[in-house]
Enzyme design. Structure first.
Site, PDB file in Angstrom:
ATOM      1  N   GLU A   9       9.607   2.930   6.949  1.00  0.00           N
ATOM      2  CA  GLU A   9       9.357   1.495   7.108  1.00  0.00           C
ATOM      3  C   GLU A   9      10.076   0.995   8.349  1.00  0.00           C
ATOM      4  O   GLU A   9      11.264   1.245   8.542  1.00  0.00           O
ATOM      5  CB  GLU A   9       9.835   0.741   5.863  1.00  0.00           C
ATOM      6  N   GLN A  10       9.343   0.274   9.209  1.00  0.00           N
ATOM      7  CA  GLN A  10       9.925  -0.160  10.477  1.00  0.00           C
ATOM      8  C   GLN A  10      10.954  -1.271  10.326  1.00  0.00           C
ATOM      9  O   GLN A  10      11.826  -1.436  11.169  1.00  0.00           O
ATOM     10  CB  GLN A  10       8.823  -0.609  11.423  1.00  0.00           C
TER      11      GLN A  10
ATOM     12  N   TYR B 201      -3.321 -21.384  -7.027  1.00  0.00           N
ATOM     13  CA  TYR B 201      -3.058 -20.817  -8.357  1.00  0.00           C
ATOM     14  C   TYR B 201      -1.548 -20.672  -8.511  1.00  0.00           C
ATOM     15  O   TYR B 201      -0.810 -20.515  -7.528  1.00  0.00           O
ATOM     16  CB  TYR B 201      -3.745 -19.461  -8.544  1.00  0.00           C
TER      17      TYR B 201
ATOM     18  N   ARG C 156       3.730 -11.936  -3.774  1.00  0.00           N
ATOM     19  CA  ARG C 156       3.782 -10.597  -3.164  1.00  0.00           C
ATOM     20  C   ARG C 156       5.189 -10.011  -3.237  1.00  0.00           C
ATOM     21  O   ARG C 156       5.362  -8.812  -3.463  1.00  0.00           O
ATOM     22  CB  ARG C 156       3.349 -10.665  -1.687  1.00  0.00           C
TER      23      ARG C 156
ATOM     24  N   ALA D  77       0.827  -1.208   0.000  1.00  0.00           N
ATOM     25  CA  ALA D  77       0.000   0.000   0.000  1.00  0.00           C
ATOM     26  C   ALA D  77       0.860   1.256   0.000  1.00  0.00           C
ATOM     27  O   ALA D  77       0.669   2.168  -0.815  1.00  0.00           O
ATOM     28  CB  ALA D  77      -0.939  -0.007   1.210  1.00  0.00           C
TER      29      ALA D  77
ATOM     30  N   ASP E 292      -5.044  -1.639   4.492  1.00  0.00           N
ATOM     31  CA  ASP E 292      -5.490  -2.306   5.712  1.00  0.00           C
ATOM     32  C   ASP E 292      -5.564  -1.376   6.910  1.00  0.00           C
ATOM     33  O   ASP E 292      -6.278  -1.662   7.871  1.00  0.00           O
ATOM     34  CB  ASP E 292      -4.553  -3.475   6.042  1.00  0.00           C
TER      35      ASP E 292
END
Length: 398
Positions: free
Chosen positions: A36-37, A215, A110, A17, A293
């Protein structure tokens, strides 16, 4: 912020995201800093499905060549019965989908999408090892505070840090709710299940209390599967928590051979307890907003988490780009009012599928199968055909 200066935009979270938003802002001529952590980049998880409503946006952001090379384009989607693998319904994807909706349907890992996004961003966009722990919002901006004691000021801060978003805490007085189901995720070498790679499809088997999805991803070298089970014991939400293959085999021991053969080909699995939050009436203030999210965490029963995050990102970038003489708070309000009705519907339909997918054998199950079998062999137009940039321009309803 002076009116003649571009806004300072801080994005908290470097997952799909946050990185999609960063790229959309960059393409819109707006710079941002992503915090970013994690101490190093590397998306966890396994496969995702990207519908045309998201892939058309990613293509417009310049990602079509790498995505075409990395993704699998399934020729169709099939729902099947758990016991004998008989087909309940079929939907057409592949070339038919691209012709109908003007964009493809992708299945991919991903980590592949995450890497493509990172490589498309200007150097220095992402600051690693920056865990946001607190913030202060004022009429002129936001100051973020990080675990190492440093701070960063911005005119707008965007929470893209997931279901436990730090920024969300100031907007909504709720907590993630355990759903009572967990999912096992695994990746299988495609050579072990060649029949699933030769003519790639998204396959879903529906059965009492659970369902199974698989898939191919990574150009067909791997097959991704997701197996739901009723939750017992731990409610750990970590995607990286190790599960046991033998537990998945036991949970699906009475299912058809098409399912058990995929599970049996796995060397390892992860276990993820499902949580979500109820739709909310507000996810923005004057200088803070949420996406993905952080704003609307979704159960995975419609395959829409990543898709809605991509739509959010392009919508927010467009609202900030178009702000012009508008104030930044007005741009955030426009973004939220545009996105919230659609994401609320997707959240609710995802939760509804959790019941429909898991019916015990009987009259209700037979009625469900008959309804699904009567559907047209196309994707859902309201979902796949939506163009968020058309909505921004007023050419399509939200």
């Amino acid at each position: 912020m002076r009116n003649d200066m571009p806004p300072r935009i801080a994005v908290v979270g470097g997952g799909l995201a946050g990185l999609t938003l960063a790229l959309a802002l960059h393409r819109a001529g707006l710079a941002c800093q992503v915090y970013e952590q994690a101490p190093q980049l590397g998306e966890v998880g396994a496969g995702i499905q990207l519908a045309p409503s998201a892939t058309r946006l990613l293509h417009r952001l310049g990602l079509e060549p790498p995505l075409r090379s990395l993704a699998v384009e399934p020729v169709g989607m099939e729902f099947r019965r758990w016991a004998d693998s008989s087909v309940i319904s079929r939907g057409l994807l592949g070339a038919h989908c691209e012709q109908r909706y003007g964009a493809p349907y992708y299945a991919l890992h991903r980590a592949d999408l995450h890497r493509v996004l990172v490589e498309a961003l200007p150097a220095g966009t992402i600051r690693l090892d920056a865990r946001c722990v607190d913030f202060r919002e004022g009429p002129e901006g936001v100051v973020l505070r990080f675990a190492d004691g440093t701070e960063a000021a911005a005119d707008v801060a965007v929470g893209a840090d997931g279901i436990h978003s730090v920024l969300r805490q100031s907007l909504v007085a709720d907590r993630p709710r355990a759903f009572g189901q967990s999912v096992y995720r695994g990746l299988v070498d495609g050579r072990r299940v060649p029949e699933l790679v030769a003519e790639p499809r998204v396959l879903l088997w529906l059965g009492p209390g659970r369902h199974f999805v698989c898939y191919p991803v990574s150009g067909g070298r791997l097959v991704n599967f997701v197996a739901t089970v009723p939750t017992s014991g731990s409610t750990d939400e970590s995607w990286s928590r190790r599960g046991r293959v033998e537990d998945v085999i036991a949970a699906y021991e009475r299912w058809c051979a098409d399912v058990t053969s995929v599970i049996g080909a796995a060397d390892k699995v992860s276990l993820w307890a499902l949580h979500d939050r109820a739709p909310v009436e507000r996810w923005s203030t004057g200088r803070i907003t949420l996406l993905g999210d952080s704003a609307h965490p979704m159960l995975p029963f419609l395959g829409q988490g990543a898709n809605q995050a991509v739509e959010d990102a392009v919508a927010l970038a467009g609202c900030l780009r178009d702000a012009g003489s508008r104030t930044l708070p007005a741009a955030l309000e426009r973004y939220e009012s545009m996105r919230r009705p659609r994401t609320t519907e997707v959240q609710e339909r995802s939760r509804g599928n959790s019941t429909a997918f898991h019916l015990p054998d009987g009259e209700a199950q037979r009625e469900r199968d008959a309804r699904m079998g009567a559907l047209a062999p196309d994707g859902p137009d309201w979902l796949y055909g939506y163009d968020v940039e058309g909505a921004l321009a007023g050419r399509q309803s939200t």
